[in-house]
Scaffold this motif. Structure first.
Motif, PDB file in Angstrom:
ATOM      1  N   UNK A  84     -26.291  48.920  39.978  1.00  0.00           N
ATOM      2  CA  UNK A  84     -26.224  48.950  38.331  1.00  0.00           C
ATOM      3  C   UNK A  84     -26.644  47.770  37.876  1.00  0.00           C
ATOM      4  N   UNK A  85     -27.312  47.731  36.910  1.00  0.00           N
ATOM      5  CA  UNK A  85     -27.728  46.362  36.318  1.00  0.00           C
ATOM      6  C   UNK A  85     -26.513  45.938  35.377  1.00  0.00           C
ATOM      7  N   UNK A  86     -26.156  44.693  35.689  1.00  0.00           N
ATOM      8  CA  UNK A  86     -25.029  44.120  34.755  1.00  0.00           C
ATOM      9  C   UNK A  86     -25.619  42.994  33.994  1.00  0.00           C
ATOM     10  N   UNK A  87     -25.435  42.830  32.864  1.00  0.00           N
ATOM     11  CA  UNK A  87     -26.004  42.029  31.663  1.00  0.00           C
ATOM     12  C   UNK A  87     -25.540  40.448  32.364  1.00  0.00           C
ATOM     13  N   UNK A  88     -26.438  39.758  32.178  1.00  0.00           N
ATOM     14  CA  UNK A  88     -26.084  38.144  32.580  1.00  0.00           C
ATOM     15  C   UNK A  88     -24.995  37.654  31.679  1.00  0.00           C
ATOM     16  N   UNK A  89     -23.976  36.853  32.281  1.00  0.00           N
ATOM     17  CA  UNK A  89     -23.057  36.353  31.249  1.00  0.00           C
ATOM     18  C   UNK A  89     -23.501  35.005  31.095  1.00  0.00           C
ATOM     19  N   UNK A  90     -23.840  34.549  29.740  1.00  0.00           N
ATOM     20  CA  UNK A  90     -24.264  33.322  29.535  1.00  0.00           C
ATOM     21  C   UNK A  90     -23.407  32.203  29.881  1.00  0.00           C
ATOM     22  N   UNK A  91     -22.077  32.540  29.772  1.00  0.00           N
ATOM     23  CA  UNK A  91     -20.948  31.453  30.086  1.00  0.00           C
ATOM     24  C   UNK A  91     -20.526  31.371  31.507  1.00  0.00           C
ATOM     25  N   UNK A  92     -21.376  31.954  32.210  1.00  0.00           N
ATOM     26  CA  UNK A  92     -20.874  31.962  33.750  1.00  0.00           C
ATOM     27  C   UNK A  92     -21.609  30.660  34.307  1.00  0.00           C
ATOM     28  N   UNK A  93     -20.912  29.677  34.521  1.00  0.00           N
ATOM     29  CA  UNK A  93     -21.413  28.417  35.017  1.00  0.00           C
ATOM     30  C   UNK A  93     -22.222  28.439  36.147  1.00  0.00           C
ATOM     31  N   UNK A  94     -21.835  29.711  37.074  1.00  0.00           N
ATOM     32  CA  UNK A  94     -22.268  29.605  38.407  1.00  0.00           C
ATOM     33  C   UNK A  94     -23.828  30.698  38.164  1.00  0.00           C
ATOM     34  N   UNK A  95     -23.963  31.193  37.396  1.00  0.00           N
ATOM     35  CA  UNK A  95     -25.145  32.148  36.911  1.00  0.00           C
ATOM     36  C   UNK A  95     -26.323  31.407  37.001  1.00  0.00           C
ATOM     37  N   UNK A  96     -27.372  31.823  37.746  1.00  0.00           N
ATOM     38  CA  UNK A  96     -28.668  31.144  38.000  1.00  0.00           C
ATOM     39  C   UNK A  96     -29.285  31.391  36.637  1.00  0.00           C
ATOM     40  N   UNK A  97     -29.455  30.112  36.143  1.00  0.00           N
ATOM     41  CA  UNK A  97     -30.185  30.179  34.829  1.00  0.00           C
ATOM     42  C   UNK A  97     -31.298  29.386  34.988  1.00  0.00           C
ATOM     43  N   UNK A  98     -32.258  29.560  34.195  1.00  0.00           N
ATOM     44  CA  UNK A  98     -33.574  28.774  34.216  1.00  0.00           C
ATOM     45  C   UNK A  98     -33.430  27.566  33.701  1.00  0.00           C
ATOM     46  N   UNK A  99     -34.533  26.824  33.264  1.00  0.00           N
ATOM     47  CA  UNK A  99     -34.554  25.384  32.636  1.00  0.00           C
ATOM     48  C   UNK A  99     -33.838  25.263  31.174  1.00  0.00           C
ATOM     49  N   UNK A 100     -33.962  26.322  30.759  1.00  0.00           N
ATOM     50  CA  UNK A 100     -33.511  26.325  29.313  1.00  0.00           C
ATOM     51  C   UNK A 100     -32.385  27.285  29.171  1.00  0.00           C
ATOM     52  N   UNK A 101     -31.091  27.435  28.773  1.00  0.00           N
ATOM     53  CA  UNK A 101     -30.206  28.106  28.526  1.00  0.00           C
ATOM     54  C   UNK A 101     -30.614  29.116  27.493  1.00  0.00           C
ATOM     55  N   UNK A 102     -29.746  30.347  27.271  1.00  0.00           N
ATOM     56  CA  UNK A 102     -30.122  31.467  26.405  1.00  0.00           C
ATOM     57  C   UNK A 102     -29.901  30.671  25.022  1.00  0.00           C
ATOM     58  N   UNK A 103     -28.889  29.679  24.771  1.00  0.00           N
ATOM     59  CA  UNK A 103     -28.510  29.052  23.367  1.00  0.00           C
ATOM     60  C   UNK A 103     -29.595  28.036  23.252  1.00  0.00           C
ATOM     61  N   UNK A 104     -30.546  27.764  24.142  1.00  0.00           N
ATOM     62  CA  UNK A 104     -31.562  26.622  23.876  1.00  0.00           C
ATOM     63  C   UNK A 104     -31.433  25.465  24.479  1.00  0.00           C
ATOM     64  N   UNK A 105     -30.016  25.178  24.809  1.00  0.00           N
ATOM     65  CA  UNK A 105     -29.786  23.826  25.670  1.00  0.00           C
ATOM     66  C   UNK A 105     -30.853  23.870  26.850  1.00  0.00           C
ATOM     67  N   UNK A 106     -30.687  22.632  27.234  1.00  0.00           N
ATOM     68  CA  UNK A 106     -31.258  22.316  28.633  1.00  0.00           C
ATOM     69  C   UNK A 106     -30.227  22.596  29.836  1.00  0.00           C
TER      70      UNK A 106
END
Length: 136
Positions: free
Chosen positions: A25-47
């Protein structure tokens, strides 16, 4: 069959595994999860200063200078992006020069030699390419 190698899990799939429809099952990424592998730019535009893509630059002895320069560039609204960040990049460069083991710099003489060798090689490569195209 699966086993761990460092932080990675190696999984061997059988032919039957591939023929069976996936039940994942695909689970939506939680942008507030500090352990989630994020790219260089976070969804809110921050670095994302924890991005492995920065290679630890944000946490080394020149981390603050790097963050200042990179932030300035990221948020720059100048026509030539980052042209308003010269002072921050100069401070970062000066800091890095104090730690040559951590931040290796190409020797300026080597850089000049490499550039002149590249320039010397270019006309020969270009004429060789023309000959190859003409012979077909």
């Amino acid at each position: 069959v699966s086993y761990m190698v460092g932080k990675d899990r190696i999984i061997f799939a059988t032919k039957e595994d591939h023929e069976t429809p996936s039940s994942a099952e695909l689970v939506a990424d939680d942008p507030d999860d500090p352990y989630e592998e994020q790219g260089l730019i976070l969804p809110n535009g921050d670095i994302n200063w924890n991005c492995p893509c920065l290679g630890g630059m944000a946490s080394g002895p020149c981390g603050e200078q790097f963050k200042s320069a990179f932030s300035c560039f990221h948020y720059s609204t100048e026509e030539i992006k980052g042209s308003d960040c010269v002072d921050q990049f100069r401070a970062m460069q000066e800091c890095m020069q104090k730690y040559p083991d951590l931040y290796p710099q190409e020797d300026e003489n080597e850089e000049k030699e490499k550039t002149s060798k590249d320039l010397e090689a270019t006309p020969m490569e270009a004429s060789a390419a023309k000959e190859e195209m003409g012979s077909s």
